[in-house]
Design an enzyme around this catalytic site. Structure first.
Site, PDB file in Angstrom:
ATOM      1  N   HIS A 126       0.831  -1.203   0.000  1.00  0.00           N
ATOM      2  CA  HIS A 126       0.000   0.000   0.000  1.00  0.00           C
ATOM      3  C   HIS A 126       0.870   1.260   0.000  1.00  0.00           C
ATOM      4  O   HIS A 126       1.991   1.251   0.511  1.00  0.00           O
ATOM      5  CB  HIS A 126      -0.940   0.004   1.210  1.00  0.00           C
ATOM      6  CG  HIS A 126      -0.227   0.234   2.505  1.00  0.00           C
ATOM      7  ND1 HIS A 126       0.153   1.490   2.929  1.00  0.00           N
ATOM      8  CD2 HIS A 126       0.192  -0.625   3.458  1.00  0.00           C
ATOM      9  CE1 HIS A 126       0.776   1.394   4.092  1.00  0.00           C
ATOM     10  NE2 HIS A 126       0.818   0.121   4.439  1.00  0.00           N
ATOM     11  N   GLU A 176      -0.274  -6.643   8.121  1.00  0.00           N
ATOM     12  CA  GLU A 176       1.098  -6.502   8.591  1.00  0.00           C
ATOM     13  C   GLU A 176       1.257  -7.191   9.947  1.00  0.00           C
ATOM     14  O   GLU A 176       0.259  -7.525  10.603  1.00  0.00           O
ATOM     15  CB  GLU A 176       1.429  -5.004   8.711  1.00  0.00           C
ATOM     16  CG  GLU A 176       2.848  -4.667   9.106  1.00  0.00           C
ATOM     17  CD  GLU A 176       3.866  -5.224   8.143  1.00  0.00           C
ATOM     18  OE1 GLU A 176       4.073  -6.460   8.166  1.00  0.00           O
ATOM     19  OE2 GLU A 176       4.476  -4.451   7.394  1.00  0.00           O
TER      20      GLU A 176
END
Length: 221
Positions: A9, A85
């Site tokens: 991202h 993450e």
């Protein structure tokens, strides 16, 4: 042939604010939204009119990027929290300096995957790979031959390790330096069934945009 386009991202608010990422659900900045559009344009140029699947972490900085990409291909986004993450536990959303003062350094030898960094509730790297490897395997079992996966820095690094067939227990030293907004192209060659890394960390599509204020630790995006 199967193509996987692995996207990290782009710029999120915690990058700009100097905060720990992980599971902190930071939004894309205005610059990050522009970068997401550039990522989508680059993928359209690479892929063309082929049918595409888009998979994403459920954290909004990844999911909003995936939504921009999916709109360009007129498809839905398949969200999966396993593509998040690594969690930093109580440190998520706090200043990077707070974490730096308390982090227990990763040892050179020993149980590096099982090492605990210090913050309460943080995931170990083994916990991270144990959710990422099955997530990728499930994506690869789907019939689509062109797939886009939107995730995060260290998560994407371990997805590459899984792609090339690296056993979980040997992933303790694997690290592919990936920056925010990058595209990595993975290819399965069906003539000899090799899993290739065709390109790593492409960022040409972000040129002429405002520099991303990436966190100094690329494993925390």
């Amino acid at each position: 042939m199967r193509h996987i386009y692995l996207v990290t991202h782009p710029e999120a608010q915690h990058h700009v604010d100097g905060l720990v990422g992980g599971w902190y659900d930071s939004e894309l900045t205005a610059c990050g939204l522009l970068q997401a559009e550039r990522i989508a344009e680059a993928l359209v140029s690479k892929i063309g009119p082929e049918d595409v699947e888009v998979h994403s972490s459920d954290l909004q900085r990844a999911n909003r990027t995936a939504q921009r990409i999916a709109q360009r291909f007129s498809v839905e986004v398949h969200t999966d929290p396993r593509l998040r993450e690594r969690s930093n536990g109580e440190a998520d959303g706090l200043p990077q300096a707070w974490l730096a003062e308390r982090r227990i350094p990763l040892p050179q030898y020993g149980d590096r995957l099982g090492h605990h960094d210090g913050p309460a509730g943080a995931e170990t790297r083994m916990e991270l790979v144990k959710r990422l490897y099955p997530a990728l395997n499930e994506i690869l079992r789907r019939p689509a031959t062109t797939q886009i996966i939107v995730s995060h820095g260290s998560a994407s690094s371990y997805l590459i390790a899984s792609w090339i067939g690296m056993p979980m227990t040997l992933a303790d030293r694997a690290f592919f330096p990936l920056t925010s907004g990058s595209i990595t192209t993975l290819l399965r060659n069906d003539s000899h069934f090799s899993h290739q890394v065709v390109s790593l960390n492409e960022t040409q599509h972000l040129q002429n945009l405002e520099e991303s204020a990436s966190s100094p630790d690329a494993t925390n995006i």
